[in-house]
Design an enzyme around this catalytic site. Structure first.
Site, PDB file in Angstrom:
ATOM      1  N   HIS A 236       0.869  -1.179   0.000  1.00 15.12           N
ATOM      2  CA  HIS A 236       0.000   0.000   0.000  1.00 15.12           C
ATOM      3  C   HIS A 236       0.905   1.228   0.000  1.00 15.12           C
ATOM      4  CE1 HIS A 236      -3.057   2.922   0.916  1.00 15.12           C
ATOM      5  NE2 HIS A 236      -3.974   1.987   0.752  1.00 15.12           N
ATOM      6  N   HIS A 343       0.595  -4.796   2.186  1.00 16.59           N
ATOM      7  CA  HIS A 343      -0.825  -4.608   2.456  1.00 16.59           C
ATOM      8  C   HIS A 343      -1.682  -5.826   2.122  1.00 16.59           C
ATOM      9  CE1 HIS A 343      -4.487  -2.391   3.146  1.00 16.59           C
ATOM     10  NE2 HIS A 343      -4.880  -2.497   1.884  1.00 16.59           N
TER      11      HIS A 343
END
Length: 525
Positions: A236, A343
Site C-alpha cells: 500500500h 498490504h
C-alpha cells in the site's frame, strides 16, 4: 473429538459472512486466533467496490479490474465477482451495516472513488468500513445458536484422510491449539473452510494485523493444494510514518478525494511517473514513492489534503483525522508523512468459482485464496467484495454437497516431545525472516536478492522443523512455521517469473512478456 458440520478457520468478513449464511441449516464452528473482532477486514478503511450507480456499469468495473491486474485477471472470475457484487452489498445492508448515506446519490448512499477506478463506486461507512461491517456481523455471529465461537484458538494443521489411511482421502477437520490451556484438540468436520487472511507479517513493515501469518496457505500447501501467484505482494503506498503509529493505513480514498503526494520541499512527483497521477493503481504509486525516497534519501514522502475544506475531511475521514491529531498532525493544515508497507497478498490457494480447493471437503475464501480476481495487482476495494461473493459461493456449494463425518480421528500425539528450552530461538528467527524478506523480496527485486532470501529461508526452515519435531507446539511456533512456508512460496514464485508485471518488478527482467501466465506451484504428494 469435537464434531461440527462446518469448521471455519478465520473470523474476518469471509469467515463471518459464510458462518451466517450456513448457520440456519448447519452446525458451524468459527475458530479465531484472537477475538472475533481481530482481522484485516476490521482494519479496512476505504470501502467495498460494486456497481450500484445506474451511470456506472459492470463492464467498466471489469475493465478497471483487468487494467489494475496487468492482464493476469481471470475474465470468468472477474465477471462472476462484479456481477454478483450488488447482491452481496444488499445482503450487508439487509444485515444492518450502517453505510454512509447521501440523499443526493441515486442509490441513497455516498459513493467514493479510489485509485484505478473510472467511476465513483466505493460504498463505505465513513473511513472505517471494515470496522462497521465487522461490528455488525460479529454481534449476529455471537447471538446465533448454531455458531460456536472458539476465540484464542489456532489451527496447528489440517487432518487429511490420505495421510492417516482413512477411506475418505479429503479434509476431515483440523488439530487446533487452545492457546489459553496449551491443549491441542481434534476437530472433526464434514467441511473445512480456510478464511485465515493474508501473510503481511512475513515482512518487516505491514498494514496487516499481527494475525496475518500465512496460516491458510501453509496448511493447504502441506495438505496437497496448489498455490498460485504468490509473488504478487501489494505494497500500500500510504502507511502513516510515525514512531508511535504501528500499521496505521491512510486510506486510498484520501487520494480519491483529491489528496496530493509531495516531496519534503512541497513539490509534487506523481505527474512525472504516471498520467493518472495520484489516482494510478497502487503498484505504480508505491514504486514511485520508493523511487523518490531512494533518489533523494528520504525517510518518507507526504500526502497533502489540507487544501480541501475541513468539513469534508471531518465527515469523510474522521478516524484518520483523529488518529493523526493524537500524533500532533492536523491534516486540515499539514501534510501526512507516509511510506509504502505490505498490504495484501494477491496470490494464494488455487480455488474455483465455488471456492473449492484441490482437496475434497476443503474450501478457501478471502485473502488466503487465489480466485483469479486480482491478477498481478488488486484493484482498490475489491478485496471485501471478493470475501462476500465467494463466501456466498462456498455456502451454496457446502449446502449442495453433504459429506459424511469421520467416526473417529487420531488424537494429537505429544508423547515424544518436551517443553521448549529456548523460546528465544523463535523470536530471533521471526525477526530475521521479516527483515531479509523486506530487504530482498520487496518492491524492487533482483535474482541475486531472491536467491539470498531463498538460501536463508532454507536454513531457517530446517531449524524450525527440528524445533517443531522436538518440542510442544505454541502459538508463536505455529505462526513461525507457517510464515517460513509462505516466504518460501513467495520467493519460489518470484524466481519463476521472468518478467516485470503488476506488483512484481525485477531489475533483471524489466520488460513485460506478451502473454500473461499464472505462476502455479504444485506440492509433492
Amino acid at each position: 473429538m469435537i464434531a461440527y458440520d462446518v469448521l471455519i478457520l478465520g473470523s474476518g468478513l469471509a469467515g463471518q459472512s459464510l458462518a451466517l449464511r450456513l448457520a440456519d441449516k448447519l452446525k458451524v464452528a468459527l475458530v479465531t486466533k484472537r477475538s472475533l473482532e481481530d482481522s484485516a477486514s476490521a482494519w479496512a478503511q476505504g470501502g467495498i467496490a460494486s456497481v450500484l450507480d445506474p451511470s456506472d456499469s459492470a463492464e467498466a468495473h471489469i475493465a478497471d479490474t483487468h487494467t489494475a491486474g496487468a492482464g493476469l485477471c481471470s475474465d470468468k472470475t472477474t465477471r462472476f465477482v462484479v456481477e454478483n457484487g450488488p447482491r452481496a452489498i444488499r445482503w450487508l445492508i439487509d444485515h444492518g451495516v450502517p453505510f454512509t448515506p447521501d440523499a443526493s446519490s441515486p442509490v441513497g448512499y455516498h459513493l467514493t472513488r479510489e485509485g484505478g477506478h473510472s467511476a465513483r463506486r466505493i460504498i463505505h461507512a465513513a473511513d472505517a468500513t471494515g470496522a462497521a461491517v465487522q461490528a455488525t456481523l460479529t454481534e449476529q455471529v455471537r447471538a446465533h445458536p448454531n455458531i460456536a465461537v472458539y476465540e484464542q484458538h489456532i489451527a496447528v494443521d489440517l487432518i487429511i484422510g490420505r495421510k492417516i489411511g482413512h477411506a475418505d482421502e479429503g479434509c476431515l477437520g483440523a488439530y487446533i491449539l487452545d492457546i489459553a490451556s496449551d491443549e491441542v484438540r481434534t476437530f472433526s468436520a464434514r467441511h473445512t473452510v480456510l478464511a485465515t487472511g493474508g501473510a503481511g507479517k512475513v515482512y518487516l513493515y505491514t498494514t496487516n494485523p499481527d494475525t496475518a501469518t500465512g496460516d491458510g496457505v501453509a496448511m493447504a500447501w502441506r495438505a496437497g493444494c496448489r498455490v498460485a501467484n504468490m509473488e504478487f505482494i501489494q505494497f500500500h503506498p500510504t502507511c502513516l510514518y510515525h514512531p508511535q503509529a504501528k500499521s496505521f493505513l491512510i486510506s486510498e480514498a484520501v487520494r480519491g478525494e483529491g489528496g496530493l503526494l509531495r516531496r519534503p520541499d512541497g513539490s509534487r512527483f506523481m505527474p512525472e511517473h504516471d498520467a493518472r497521477e495520484e489516482l494510478a493503481p497502487r503498484d505504480i504509486v508505491a514504486r514511485a514513492i520508493d523511487f523518490e525516497m531512494k533518489k533523494h534519501g528520504l525517510d518518507c514522502v507526504f500526502l497533502d489534503i489540507s487544501h480541501k475544506p475541513a468539513e469534508l475531511l471531518e465527515s469523510h475521514f474522521p478516524n484518520i483525522l483523529a488518529r493523526c491529531l493524537e500524533l500532533g498532525i492536523d491534516i486540515t493544515q499539514q501534510p501526512i508523512p507516509v511510506v509504502p508497507a505490505v498490504h495484501f497478498s494477491c496470490g494464494g490457494i488455487v480455488t474455483d468459482l465455488r471456492a473449492r480447493t484441490d482437496v475434497a471437503g476443503l474450501h478457501a475464501i478471502g485473502e488466503t485464496a487465489c480466485t483469479g480476481l486480482h491478477g498481478a495487482n488488486r484493484l482498490a476495494s475489491n478485496s471485501l467484495l471478493e470475501c462476500l461473493v465467494f463466501g456466498e459461493a462456498a455456502a451454496a456449494d457446502i449446502l449442495a454437497n453433504p459429506r459424511e463425518l469421520a467416526a473417529s480421528l487420531p488424537q494429537w500425539d505429544e508423547s515424544r516431545v518436551t517443553d521448549a528450552d529456548e523460546s528465544i530461538v523463535i523470536s530471533h528467527n521471526w525477526e530475521e525472516l521479516r527483515r531479509f524478506m523486506w530487504d530482498y523480496v520487496g518492491i524492487v527485486r533482483t535474482n541475486k536478492r531472491l536467491q539470498r532470501a531463498q538460501h536463508r529461508i532454507r536454513l531457517l526452515a530446517r531449524e524450525i522443523n527440528e524445533f517443531y519435531s522436538n518440542f510442544r507446539v505454541s502459538n508463536d511456533l505455529i505462526e513461525l512455521r507457517n510464515l517460513v512456508v509462505t516466504a518460501d512460496l513467495i520467493v519460489r514464485s518470484a524466481l519463476q517469473r521472468k518478467e516485470s508485471r503488476g506488483l512484481h518488478f525485477s531489475r533483471d527482467y524489466p520488460q513485460t512478456l506478451p502473454k500473461a501466465r499464472d505462476t502455479v506451484l504444485r506440492p509433492r504428494r
